[in-house]
Motif scaffolding. Structure first.
Motif, PDB file in Angstrom:
ATOM      1  N   VAL A   1       1.027  -1.120  -0.037  1.00  0.00           N
ATOM      2  CA  VAL A   1      -0.067  -0.040  -0.231  1.00  0.00           C
ATOM      3  C   VAL A   1       1.156   1.281  -0.014  1.00  0.00           C
ATOM      4  CG1 VAL A   1      -1.681   1.281   1.147  1.00  0.00           C
ATOM      5  CG2 VAL A   1      -1.715  -1.162   1.162  1.00  0.00           C
TER       6      VAL A   1
ATOM      7  N   ALA B   1       0.292   4.975   2.776  1.00  0.00           N
ATOM      8  CA  ALA B   1      -0.081   4.536   3.890  1.00  0.00           C
ATOM      9  C   ALA B   1      -0.549   5.238   5.165  1.00  0.00           C
ATOM     10  CB  ALA B   1       0.329   2.978   4.171  1.00  0.00           C
TER      11      ALA B   1
ATOM     12  N   GLY C   1      -5.450   5.104   2.580  1.00  0.00           N
ATOM     13  CA  GLY C   1      -4.416   4.019   2.551  1.00  0.00           C
ATOM     14  C   GLY C   1      -4.089   3.640   3.898  1.00  0.00           C
TER      15      GLY C   1
ATOM     16  N   LEU D   1      -6.768   1.040   4.263  1.00  0.00           N
ATOM     17  CA  LEU D   1      -6.406  -0.052   3.319  1.00  0.00           C
ATOM     18  C   LEU D   1      -5.189  -0.864   4.117  1.00  0.00           C
ATOM     19  CD1 LEU D   1      -6.563   1.277  -0.213  1.00  0.00           C
ATOM     20  CD2 LEU D   1      -7.895  -0.742   0.588  1.00  0.00           C
ATOM     21  N   LEU D   2      -4.221  -0.572   4.704  1.00  0.00           N
ATOM     22  CA  LEU D   2      -3.199  -1.239   5.137  1.00  0.00           C
ATOM     23  C   LEU D   2      -3.806  -2.062   6.194  1.00  0.00           C
ATOM     24  CD1 LEU D   2      -0.297  -1.704   5.094  1.00  0.00           C
ATOM     25  CD2 LEU D   2      -0.010   0.193   6.606  1.00  0.00           C
TER      26      LEU D   2
ATOM     27  N   ILE E   1      -5.993  -4.991   4.836  1.00  0.00           N
ATOM     28  CA  ILE E   1      -5.377  -6.024   4.500  1.00  0.00           C
ATOM     29  C   ILE E   1      -4.573  -6.764   5.488  1.00  0.00           C
ATOM     30  CG2 ILE E   1      -3.354  -6.588   2.809  1.00  0.00           C
ATOM     31  CD1 ILE E   1      -4.438  -3.897   1.219  1.00  0.00           C
TER      32      ILE E   1
ATOM     33  N   VAL F   1       3.023  -7.432   4.478  1.00  0.00           N
ATOM     34  CA  VAL F   1       2.212  -6.159   4.131  1.00  0.00           C
ATOM     35  C   VAL F   1       3.136  -5.149   4.381  1.00  0.00           C
ATOM     36  CG1 VAL F   1      -0.091  -5.099   4.240  1.00  0.00           C
ATOM     37  CG2 VAL F   1      -0.021  -7.306   4.676  1.00  0.00           C
TER      38      VAL F   1
ATOM     39  N   GLY G   1       3.807  -1.051   3.948  1.00  0.00           N
ATOM     40  CA  GLY G   1       3.186   0.104   3.814  1.00  0.00           C
ATOM     41  C   GLY G   1       4.112   1.206   3.538  1.00  0.00           C
TER      42      GLY G   1
ATOM     43  N   VAL H   1      -1.251  -1.262  -4.259  1.00  0.00           N
ATOM     44  CA  VAL H   1      -2.575  -0.421  -4.176  1.00  0.00           C
ATOM     45  C   VAL H   1      -1.739   1.203  -4.228  1.00  0.00           C
ATOM     46  CG1 VAL H   1      -4.702   0.461  -3.433  1.00  0.00           C
ATOM     47  CG2 VAL H   1      -4.044  -1.806  -3.376  1.00  0.00           C
TER      48      VAL H   1
ATOM     49  N   ALA I   1      -2.621   4.467  -2.987  1.00  0.00           N
ATOM     50  CA  ALA I   1      -3.669   5.209  -2.460  1.00  0.00           C
ATOM     51  C   ALA I   1      -3.274   6.664  -2.238  1.00  0.00           C
ATOM     52  CB  ALA I   1      -4.390   4.440  -1.053  1.00  0.00           C
TER      53      ALA I   1
ATOM     54  N   ALA J   1     -12.361   1.512   2.426  1.00  0.00           N
ATOM     55  CA  ALA J   1     -11.251   0.578   2.157  1.00  0.00           C
ATOM     56  C   ALA J   1     -11.661  -0.989   1.972  1.00  0.00           C
ATOM     57  CB  ALA J   1     -10.199   0.596   3.401  1.00  0.00           C
TER      58      ALA J   1
ATOM     59  N   LEU K   1     -11.541  -3.092  -1.558  1.00  0.00           N
ATOM     60  CA  LEU K   1     -11.072  -4.450  -1.440  1.00  0.00           C
ATOM     61  C   LEU K   1     -12.137  -5.350  -1.955  1.00  0.00           C
ATOM     62  CD1 LEU K   1      -9.126  -4.541   2.229  1.00  0.00           C
ATOM     63  CD2 LEU K   1      -8.315  -4.372  -0.154  1.00  0.00           C
TER      64      LEU K   1
END
Length: 232
Positions: free
Chosen positions: A7, A10, A15, A18-19, A22, A31, A33, A69, A71, A204, A208
């Motif tokens: 991401v 982030a 963002g 989303l982080l 996920i 993952v 960021g 992603v 963002a 978010a 997704l």
């Protein structure tokens, strides 16, 4: 096989959400960021290609990313905002808008698309906006933001075509998150219809869900938060 997700942006409202989403949903060994305001291995400035390349090199030391992603977005900054009329155009502000909304994500694609696996259905998604659709433009105004997001949409289409040469099941898309309650939209929320302003966590999860439903045939397109396609 081990998988990772990335991401970029982030530290922002969408963002960051989303982080977190996920990470909460699991399924990825790592993952990553990245944000302009972060330091060290997590620093990435869209206007500094060297930092983008360094971030990609860091990700490349681990499992191949199956989801990237971007963002990020710029609508207003330091007292400057979207232009209502042509007489308000300023070359410096236009250049800044393009640098963040179009050029930066394109450079991210340059360095991160080669990291995607050559099998399966990896996804590269960049946040765009409905107002970047030329076909959907009925109101005009917001010249720099509209035009830079339209440029992003074209760059996404180009990247999608190129990505398929490495993996014909890869997916490269632009996503419109709707109007989200973040610093980007806050000065302009007065005209948002009731129920049409999303908090970042909901936005978010909606994004997704859209990503999860994408198919290779969708690559190179722009989709809204509810999964509907927006014409370029």
């Amino acid at each position: 096989m081990p998988r990772s997700a990335v991401v970029i942006g982030a530290s922002g409202g969408i963002g960051g959400a989303l982080l977190a989403a996920i990470e909460d949903e699991g399924g990825f060994e790592a993952v990553h960021g990245f944000a302009r305001s972060w330091q060290g291995d997590r620093h990435l400035d869209l206007t500094d290609e060297a930092s983008i390349a360094a971030a990609a090199a860091h990700v490349a030391t681990g499992p191949a990313p199956e989801l990237v992603v971007v963002a990020t977005g710029l609508l207003h900054e330091a007292g400057r905002g979207p232009e209502k009329a042509l007489k308000e155009l300023d070359a410096e502000w236009l250049a800044r808008t393009y640098a963040v909304n179009a050029i930066g994500p394109a450079l991210v694609a340059k360095h991160f698309l080669p990291l995607l696996p050559r099998a399966g259905t990896p996804v590269f998604a960049a946040l765009s906006a409905r107002v970047g659709s030329i076909a959907d433009n009925r109101l005009g105004g917001w010249h720099g933001y509209r035009a830079s997001k339209a440029a992003l949409n074209m760059l996404v289409r180009n990247a999608a075509i190129e990505a398929k040469r490495a993996n014909d099941r890869s997916i490269v898309v632009a996503l419109h998150p709707g109007t989200v309650d973040t610093a980007l939209s806050r000065p302009f929320q007065g005209n948002v219809a009731p129920g049409a302003l999303f908090d970042a966590e909901r936005a978010a999860l909606q994004l997704l869900d859209v990503i999860e439903d994408l198919k290779p045939v969708d690559s190179g397109k722009l989709f809204a938060w509810d999964g509907t396609e927006i014409p370029f």
